[in-house]
Each structure stands twice: as C-alpha cells, then as structure tokens.
Design a protein around this motif. Sequence first.
Motif, PDB file in Angstrom:
ATOM      1  N   ARG A  87       5.735  41.129   8.852  1.00 20.03           N
ATOM      2  CA  ARG A  87       6.218  41.482  10.187  1.00 20.03           C
ATOM      3  C   ARG A  87       5.517  40.638  11.245  1.00 20.03           C
ATOM      4  O   ARG A  87       6.163  40.133  12.171  1.00 20.03           O
ATOM      5  N   ARG A  88       4.227  40.437  11.086  1.00 17.47           N
ATOM      6  CA  ARG A  88       3.475  39.649  12.065  1.00 17.47           C
ATOM      7  C   ARG A  88       3.914  38.184  12.077  1.00 17.47           C
ATOM      8  O   ARG A  88       3.905  37.540  13.138  1.00 17.47           O
ATOM      9  N   LEU A  89       4.271  37.631  10.917  1.00 12.55           N
ATOM     10  CA  LEU A  89       4.640  36.225  10.820  1.00 12.55           C
ATOM     11  C   LEU A  89       6.129  36.027  10.540  1.00 12.55           C
ATOM     12  O   LEU A  89       6.541  34.973  10.059  1.00 12.55           O
ATOM     13  N   ASP A  90       6.937  37.045  10.825  1.00 14.51           N
ATOM     14  CA  ASP A  90       8.394  36.935  10.775  1.00 14.51           C
ATOM     15  C   ASP A  90       8.792  35.603  11.450  1.00 14.51           C
ATOM     16  O   ASP A  90       8.335  35.315  12.558  1.00 14.51           O
ATOM     17  N   PRO A  91       9.594  34.738  10.792  1.00 18.47           N
ATOM     18  CA  PRO A  91      10.473  34.958   9.643  1.00 18.47           C
ATOM     19  C   PRO A  91       9.888  34.554   8.289  1.00 18.47           C
ATOM     20  O   PRO A  91      10.638  34.419   7.312  1.00 18.47           O
ATOM     21  N   PHE A  92       8.565  34.347   8.186  1.00 20.36           N
ATOM     22  CA  PHE A  92       7.978  33.900   6.929  1.00 20.36           C
ATOM     23  C   PHE A  92       7.552  35.103   6.094  1.00 20.36           C
ATOM     24  O   PHE A  92       6.991  36.067   6.616  1.00 20.36           O
ATOM     25  N   LEU A  93       7.820  35.009   4.810  1.00 20.97           N
ATOM     26  CA  LEU A  93       7.616  36.140   3.905  1.00 20.97           C
ATOM     27  C   LEU A  93       6.425  35.951   2.976  1.00 20.97           C
ATOM     28  O   LEU A  93       5.794  36.929   2.568  1.00 20.97           O
ATOM     29  N   MET A  94       6.130  34.704   2.609  1.00 19.68           N
ATOM     30  CA  MET A  94       5.075  34.450   1.628  1.00 19.68           C
ATOM     31  C   MET A  94       4.680  32.985   1.687  1.00 19.68           C
ATOM     32  O   MET A  94       5.517  32.118   1.937  1.00 19.68           O
ATOM     33  N   LEU A  95       3.394  32.705   1.466  1.00 19.96           N
ATOM     34  CA  LEU A  95       2.918  31.345   1.224  1.00 19.96           C
ATOM     35  C   LEU A  95       1.952  31.394   0.056  1.00 19.96           C
ATOM     36  O   LEU A  95       0.959  32.112   0.101  1.00 19.96           O
ATOM     37  N   ASP A  96       2.266  30.627  -0.985  1.00 19.59           N
ATOM     38  CA  ASP A  96       1.379  30.462  -2.129  1.00 19.59           C
ATOM     39  C   ASP A  96       0.827  29.047  -2.119  1.00 19.59           C
ATOM     40  O   ASP A  96       1.558  28.079  -1.844  1.00 19.59           O
ATOM     41  N   ALA A  97      -0.457  28.918  -2.405  1.00 17.68           N
ATOM     42  CA  ALA A  97      -1.103  27.617  -2.572  1.00 17.68           C
ATOM     43  C   ALA A  97      -1.580  27.515  -4.013  1.00 17.68           C
ATOM     44  O   ALA A  97      -2.191  28.451  -4.534  1.00 17.68           O
ATOM     45  N   PHE A  98      -1.285  26.398  -4.663  1.00 18.03           N
ATOM     46  CA  PHE A  98      -1.763  26.202  -6.027  1.00 18.03           C
ATOM     47  C   PHE A  98      -2.405  24.823  -6.114  1.00 18.03           C
ATOM     48  O   PHE A  98      -1.956  23.869  -5.474  1.00 18.03           O
ATOM     49  N   GLY A  99      -3.476  24.730  -6.882  1.00 20.27           N
ATOM     50  CA  GLY A  99      -4.164  23.458  -7.028  1.00 20.27           C
ATOM     51  C   GLY A  99      -5.202  23.531  -8.117  1.00 20.27           C
ATOM     52  O   GLY A  99      -6.102  24.379  -8.077  1.00 20.27           O
ATOM     53  N   THR A 100      -5.056  22.672  -9.120  1.00 23.82           N
ATOM     54  CA  THR A 100      -5.975  22.697 -10.251  1.00 23.82           C
ATOM     55  C   THR A 100      -5.893  21.381 -11.017  1.00 23.82           C
ATOM     56  O   THR A 100      -4.869  20.684 -10.978  1.00 23.82           O
ATOM     57  N   ASP A 101      -6.982  21.064 -11.700  1.00 23.10           N
ATOM     58  CA  ASP A 101      -7.002  19.923 -12.616  1.00 23.10           C
ATOM     59  C   ASP A 101      -6.875  20.384 -14.064  1.00 23.10           C
ATOM     60  O   ASP A 101      -6.858  19.558 -14.974  1.00 23.10           O
ATOM     61  N   SER A 102      -6.817  21.697 -14.262  1.00 26.22           N
ATOM     62  CA  SER A 102      -6.770  22.255 -15.616  1.00 26.22           C
ATOM     63  C   SER A 102      -5.336  22.633 -15.985  1.00 26.22           C
ATOM     64  O   SER A 102      -4.722  23.476 -15.329  1.00 26.22           O
ATOM     65  N   LYS A 103      -4.820  22.036 -17.034  1.00 25.03           N
ATOM     66  CA  LYS A 103      -3.445  22.322 -17.443  1.00 25.03           C
ATOM     67  C   LYS A 103      -3.249  23.786 -17.818  1.00 25.03           C
ATOM     68  O   LYS A 103      -2.145  24.330 -17.691  1.00 25.03           O
ATOM     69  N   ASP A 104      -4.324  24.452 -18.264  1.00 26.07           N
ATOM     70  CA  ASP A 104      -4.193  25.856 -18.651  1.00 26.07           C
ATOM     71  C   ASP A 104      -3.806  26.730 -17.468  1.00 26.07           C
ATOM     72  O   ASP A 104      -3.278  27.829 -17.646  1.00 26.07           O
ATOM     73  N   ASP A 105      -4.062  26.246 -16.243  1.00 27.35           N
ATOM     74  CA  ASP A 105      -3.749  27.027 -15.055  1.00 27.35           C
ATOM     75  C   ASP A 105      -2.291  26.912 -14.628  1.00 27.35           C
ATOM     76  O   ASP A 105      -1.830  27.691 -13.791  1.00 27.35           O
ATOM     77  N   TYR A 106      -1.567  25.909 -15.163  1.00 24.95           N
ATOM     78  CA  TYR A 106      -0.183  25.710 -14.702  1.00 24.95           C
ATOM     79  C   TYR A 106       0.830  25.444 -15.802  1.00 24.95           C
ATOM     80  O   TYR A 106       2.031  25.473 -15.546  1.00 24.95           O
ATOM     81  N   ILE A 107       0.383  25.223 -17.037  1.00 27.41           N
ATOM     82  CA  ILE A 107       1.282  24.726 -18.079  1.00 27.41           C
ATOM     83  C   ILE A 107       2.422  25.696 -18.390  1.00 27.41           C
ATOM     84  O   ILE A 107       3.508  25.289 -18.817  1.00 27.41           O
ATOM     85  N   GLY A 108       2.204  27.014 -18.155  1.00 31.90           N
ATOM     86  CA  GLY A 108       3.263  27.984 -18.436  1.00 31.90           C
ATOM     87  C   GLY A 108       4.417  27.908 -17.460  1.00 31.90           C
ATOM     88  O   GLY A 108       5.532  28.342 -17.769  1.00 31.90           O
ATOM     89  N   GLY A 109       4.162  27.373 -16.256  1.00 27.63           N
ATOM     90  CA  GLY A 109       5.220  27.197 -15.265  1.00 27.63           C
ATOM     91  C   GLY A 109       5.862  28.499 -14.821  1.00 27.63           C
ATOM     92  O   GLY A 109       5.303  29.595 -14.980  1.00 27.63           O
ATOM     93  N   PHE A 110       7.047  28.344 -14.267  1.00 25.73           N
ATOM     94  CA  PHE A 110       7.806  29.484 -13.744  1.00 25.73           C
ATOM     95  C   PHE A 110       9.163  29.534 -14.457  1.00 25.73           C
ATOM     96  O   PHE A 110      10.135  28.937 -13.981  1.00 25.73           O
ATOM     97  N   PRO A 111       9.226  30.205 -15.610  1.00 24.51           N
ATOM     98  CA  PRO A 111      10.498  30.295 -16.340  1.00 24.51           C
ATOM     99  C   PRO A 111      11.560  31.017 -15.515  1.00 24.51           C
ATOM    100  O   PRO A 111      11.287  31.514 -14.410  1.00 24.51           O
ATOM    101  N   ASP A 112      12.774  31.101 -16.063  1.00 29.55           N
ATOM    102  CA  ASP A 112      13.918  31.681 -15.343  1.00 29.55           C
ATOM    103  C   ASP A 112      13.551  32.981 -14.614  1.00 29.55           C
ATOM    104  O   ASP A 112      13.010  33.913 -15.214  1.00 29.55           O
TER     105      ASP A 112
END
Length: 312
Positions: free
Chosen positions: A56-81
């Motif tokens: 409500r305070r930052l309408d019209p924005f709903l979410m912000l995610d930040a991701f950052g890593t050098d380790s494949k274990d942190d991202y290799i699963g990705g975002f399936p369907d």
Amino acid sequence: METTRLADHPTATAVPASAEETVRRSRTVDRVVRGIATSDGAGVKLTRVLTQNLQRRLDPFLMLDAFGTDSKDDYIGGFPDHPHRGFETITYMLAGRMRHRDSAGNEGLLENGGAQWMVAGSGVIHSEMPEQEDGSMEGFQLWLNLPASDKMTTPWYRDIPSDAIPAVALPNGAVARVLAGRSHGVEGAMTRPVTEPLYLDIALPAGQTFSQALPAGHNAFVYVYRGEVTVGEGSDAIVLEPQRMGVLDNDAQADGVTLTASADARLLLIAGKPLGEPIVQYGPFVMNTQEQIYQTLADFREGRFNAAAPAA
C-alpha cells in the motif's frame, strides 16, 4: 560486478551539464528497509526487499526480489512452471543466463544486462530456468500492479536485450540505464500507461551526485546494491548502506531526488503512479477482491491460463 563505466555503454546519450535535470528540493528517506532472506521457485536463494506489508505504501509496486550469488547451488533449481494473474513482472539480469518459456509458446533468453517485461494479465504459466551450470547469477524481479480495468487483459511479454536499454551519461561520470520512463531527456526501453513507472539502474562514482525529477504524486524508492549513497541534502539527508532500500517521502514540495555516492555505487531508483485500488494477493495472483481470487483459483485448476499470448 564493478561500477559501470561510460565505456560499458558506447551508445549512451551524453548529457551536457546544461541539459541535466535539476531538483530544487529533494525527497528524503522516511523508512529504511532491510530485505528478508528467503527462497522461491525450486530453492533459489534471494532477498525479498519489497514485501506485502509495503504494497500500500509503495503502490503500484507489489514486490522486489534481489538475487546474487557465485554458488550454483543457490540458483540451479530455477523457477519451474508457475502461474501469474493480475500484474506485470520485470526481470532485470545483471549477470547470468535464464531461459523464459510460457504457456502461450513464447520463449526467450535473458542474459547479462538484459531485461524481460511480462504482463501476466488474465493468466499465464511460465518458467525461468538457469542456462548455466556455474558462475555468477545476479539480478532483480519487480512486480508492478495492473489497474482493475486491465487485470484480465491478454498476456504478453517482451525480451529487452542489454543493447536495447538506453543509457544516459552525465559529465561527472554517472551513468543511468533507463529501463522504463524518462531520465535527462532519454526515453526508456518501456513506457507503461496508468502507472507510469520509472526504473533506473544508476552507476554513481564516489563523491558524485545524480538528480532525478519525480512527479509529486508518485511513490518511489531507492535500493542500493553496491557502495553507499546519501539520499537528499542538508540535515534531512539519509545514508543508505548496501542491500538497503530507502522508501522516499511524499513531500508535496519536493520535485525529485538527489543522490550522492560516498563510495562507487550501484543503485535502483524506481517510481510509479499509485492506483489507489484494493489489493488482494494470494501467492502469484493479485486481484481486487476475494471473489476474484476464488475465480482465479478455479480458472487455474480448470486450465484456463493457456490462451494465446503474443510477444510484444
């Protein structure tokens, strides 16, 4: 990732000092937010910077995610369907490679410096999967709400390669990539009606200042992901450390924001016109009423998220 240099943007528009945007009175920070470590998709580690309690305070924005890593274990699963309805997603990749596929048959590769803008509208099922097995992966995903009148619009998406994102270069060495909106006379890669978003990725050398005009009615925030930045001027100025979001005040007398780097910095400056409508979220669905959420769940279960969605 080092602070962007002008040489990294050979097609950047050089803005002379006489044409720089001027801010007579800067907004400052009324709230400093530290993101929440979490995971999403198939175990991708990320920091949720803009959470539901700030919608409500930052309408019209709903979410912000930040991701950052050098380790494949942190991202290799990705975002399936997974499904979405009722809003827009903007994925901006600083480093790495992600493959987009959706239920309408669209496909695209998101690479270093590129972005993907998707309007989920009436409903789409998509995946974002890493197309690398090692190395750095870093970026952001922003959710932008749709007005009630557009929540059931036909879904679409657009890939925006790095060289299609305009940039402005100031005489002091500051460089701003303009993903959306307008900065220092340069139109961004995207323009959206109603919410009128501004989305800048700013590289600011130590000791230098960047000013950006902002409409008085727009909600806005700054997220510092490298270095340290002072927001505002004088006794009201606030210092933002790395991995901190500053929610900008809504001072009706302010005509923009002034940012000064105490160390080489990278930051996002994001602003938009609030919708002022009810927000009802259930996971990946954002509508205006509980009844619409019930209908969305029924539509998803019954396979009605597969209508043709052309690429924009």
